[in-house]
Motif scaffolding. Structure first.
Motif, PDB file in Angstrom:
ATOM      1  N   SER A   1       0.814  -1.214   0.000  1.00  0.00           N
ATOM      2  CA  SER A   1       0.000   0.000   0.000  1.00  0.00           C
ATOM      3  C   SER A   1       0.850   1.267   0.000  1.00  0.00           C
ATOM      4  N   LYS A   2       2.062   1.216   0.568  1.00  0.00           N
ATOM      5  CA  LYS A   2       2.864   2.443   0.629  1.00  0.00           C
ATOM      6  C   LYS A   2       3.318   2.877  -0.757  1.00  0.00           C
ATOM      7  N   ARG A   3       3.450   1.930  -1.703  1.00  0.00           N
ATOM      8  CA  ARG A   3       3.779   2.318  -3.070  1.00  0.00           C
ATOM      9  C   ARG A   3       2.661   3.188  -3.654  1.00  0.00           C
ATOM     10  N   VAL A   4       1.425   2.757  -3.440  1.00  0.00           N
ATOM     11  CA  VAL A   4       0.281   3.521  -3.951  1.00  0.00           C
ATOM     12  C   VAL A   4       0.174   4.860  -3.227  1.00  0.00           C
ATOM     13  N   LEU A   5       0.479   4.882  -1.931  1.00  0.00           N
ATOM     14  CA  LEU A   5       0.434   6.133  -1.175  1.00  0.00           C
ATOM     15  C   LEU A   5       1.384   7.156  -1.791  1.00  0.00           C
ATOM     16  N   GLN A   6       2.603   6.741  -2.095  1.00  0.00           N
ATOM     17  CA  GLN A   6       3.565   7.657  -2.707  1.00  0.00           C
ATOM     18  C   GLN A   6       3.032   8.191  -4.041  1.00  0.00           C
ATOM     19  N   GLN A   7       2.467   7.291  -4.834  1.00  0.00           N
ATOM     20  CA  GLN A   7       1.941   7.695  -6.138  1.00  0.00           C
ATOM     21  C   GLN A   7       0.737   8.618  -5.984  1.00  0.00           C
ATOM     22  N   GLN A   8      -0.112   8.324  -5.009  1.00  0.00           N
ATOM     23  CA  GLN A   8      -1.295   9.149  -4.789  1.00  0.00           C
ATOM     24  C   GLN A   8      -0.914  10.553  -4.338  1.00  0.00           C
ATOM     25  N   MET A   9       0.139  10.669  -3.541  1.00  0.00           N
ATOM     26  CA  MET A   9       0.551  11.977  -3.033  1.00  0.00           C
ATOM     27  C   MET A   9       1.128  12.865  -4.127  1.00  0.00           C
ATOM     28  N   MET A  10       1.816  12.266  -5.113  1.00  0.00           N
ATOM     29  CA  MET A  10       2.575  13.067  -6.058  1.00  0.00           C
ATOM     30  C   MET A  10       1.985  13.158  -7.459  1.00  0.00           C
ATOM     31  N   THR A  11       1.138  12.229  -7.846  1.00  0.00           N
ATOM     32  CA  THR A  11       0.613  12.258  -9.208  1.00  0.00           C
ATOM     33  C   THR A  11      -0.335  13.432  -9.388  1.00  0.00           C
ATOM     34  N   PRO A  12      -0.062  14.340 -10.327  1.00  0.00           N
ATOM     35  CA  PRO A  12      -1.005  15.435 -10.588  1.00  0.00           C
ATOM     36  C   PRO A  12      -2.369  14.887 -11.018  1.00  0.00           C
ATOM     37  N   THR A  13      -3.421  15.582 -10.667  1.00  0.00           N
ATOM     38  CA  THR A  13      -4.775  15.121 -10.981  1.00  0.00           C
ATOM     39  C   THR A  13      -4.952  14.857 -12.468  1.00  0.00           C
TER      40      THR A  13
END
Length: 333
Positions: free
Chosen positions: A135-147
């Motif tokens: 889940s932490k991989r997705v968390l990193q991606q969710q925090m940084m990926t522009p909408t």
């Protein structure tokens, strides 16, 4: 009664909708309290700390991307020496635990904010190419990926073994900060309710004790296991082509190099061949092989992936040797 009245669907009244509002507000407040308004947990703050390093440094000429295995042994001064650059030309943009998908999201954020570099260094080892869903991989991606790039990210998720798991986690994290890092929330809640445990750590009420293994993680390297990280790697390098003049893709060793196992040796051969093919297909990318003749003595690692002081010295010497040969052959910059 008119016949149409019997078949007409009942519309929810505004009063019913408003009656749900207090419940939604309460859930939102509880979620914020549990997640400390999205600041609970080391994982989140590791991403933020990296951003605080690289975002103000728009004048930097070189960026180091990836995880601690890319940066711990590679000081900016060594790159400045090899590339003959002035001091403070290099920015440390690594994030601890940042695998290919995380770096992809970070680059999308950098592009959104107008960053550009002459040169980028990015490294990966064998373990990091296998999926190992977390889940932490997705968390990193969710925090940084522009909408505006979320649809692109979901397209890459389709290469995963369970794409809907990634998409569902991403959407859940957008809705709930507590869901974004449940392990950190449980640990933080334990401290708040029960106080500090031994040596200042959280009580273990929230999770079973897991016995640590000293065996280094490795990657079986079958097509399904590496499909997602390969897709991220290729997308990342393509995006870097528009953000940097040149990219050095470093293939890094880990402690499995010391194992006398034919299957692991075959995986390393596949790993090198794949990254060489990926680099060869992109004129702006040069492969830096730090595996061949790399650190293969287990006594020079402090864990499965990170080098100790002796290992760092060996890897730095090999890096200088490889870079001098690359530059002498005209391999940019």
């Amino acid at each position: 009664m008119h016949a149409d009245a019997l078949t007409e669907p009942r519309r929810p009244s505004l009063r019913r909708l408003l009656s749900c509002l207090p419940v939604l507000v309460a859930l939102w407040m509880v979620d914020g309290w549990l997640s400390r308004d999205g600041y609970a947990g080391w994982e989140r703050n590791s991403v933020r700390n990296s951003e605080r390093r690289w975002d103000p440094r728009k004048s930097a000429k070189v960026a180091i991307l990836g995880s601690s295995t890319s940066k711990d042994w590679l000081p900016g001064q060594l790159i400045e020496k090899v590339l003959k650059l002035p001091r403070r030309s290099v920015v440390d943009a690594h994030i601890n635990g940042c695998h290919q998908g995380c770096t992809y999201a970070e680059v999308r954020r950098m592009i959104q904010r107008g960053h550009r570099y002459d040169t980028v260094f990015f490294g990966t080892n064998l373990f990091q190419l296998c999926e190992f869903a977390h889940s932490k991989r997705v968390l990193q991606q969710q925090m940084m990926t522009p909408t505006t790039d979320v649809a692109r990210l979901f397209g890459l998720y389709l290469s995963a073994e369970q794409p809907l798991q990634y998409i569902g986690r991403f959407l859940g994290m957008r809705v709930s900060g507590a869901y974004g890092d449940t392990a950190a929330v449980r640990a933080d809640l334990g401290r708040r309710v029960l106080g500090e445990g031994k040596r200042g750590q959280a009580h273990r009420w929230h999770r079973p004790r897991v016995e640590r293994s000293d065996e280094p993680l490795t990657c079986a390297y079958d097509d399904d296991s590496v499909a997602l990280k390969r897709a991220f790697t290729e997308a990342l390098l393509d995006d870097l082509g528009g953000m940097a003049d040149h990219v050095y893709l470093m293939v890094l060793p880990d402690r499995t190099l010391a194992l006398d196992d034919p299957a692991i040796r075959a995986s390393w051969a596949k790993h090198l061949a794949m990254h060489r093919a990926i680099a060869d297909a992109r004129p702006h990318v040069t492969l830096v092989d730090l595996v061949t003749d790399g650190v293969d003595d287990p006594r020079k690692y402090r864990d499965g992936f990170h080098l100790n002081a002796r290992g760092i010295r060996d890897q730095q010497a090999l890096f200088e040797k490889r870079m001098k040969a690359i530059l002498a052959a005209g391999g940019e910059p």
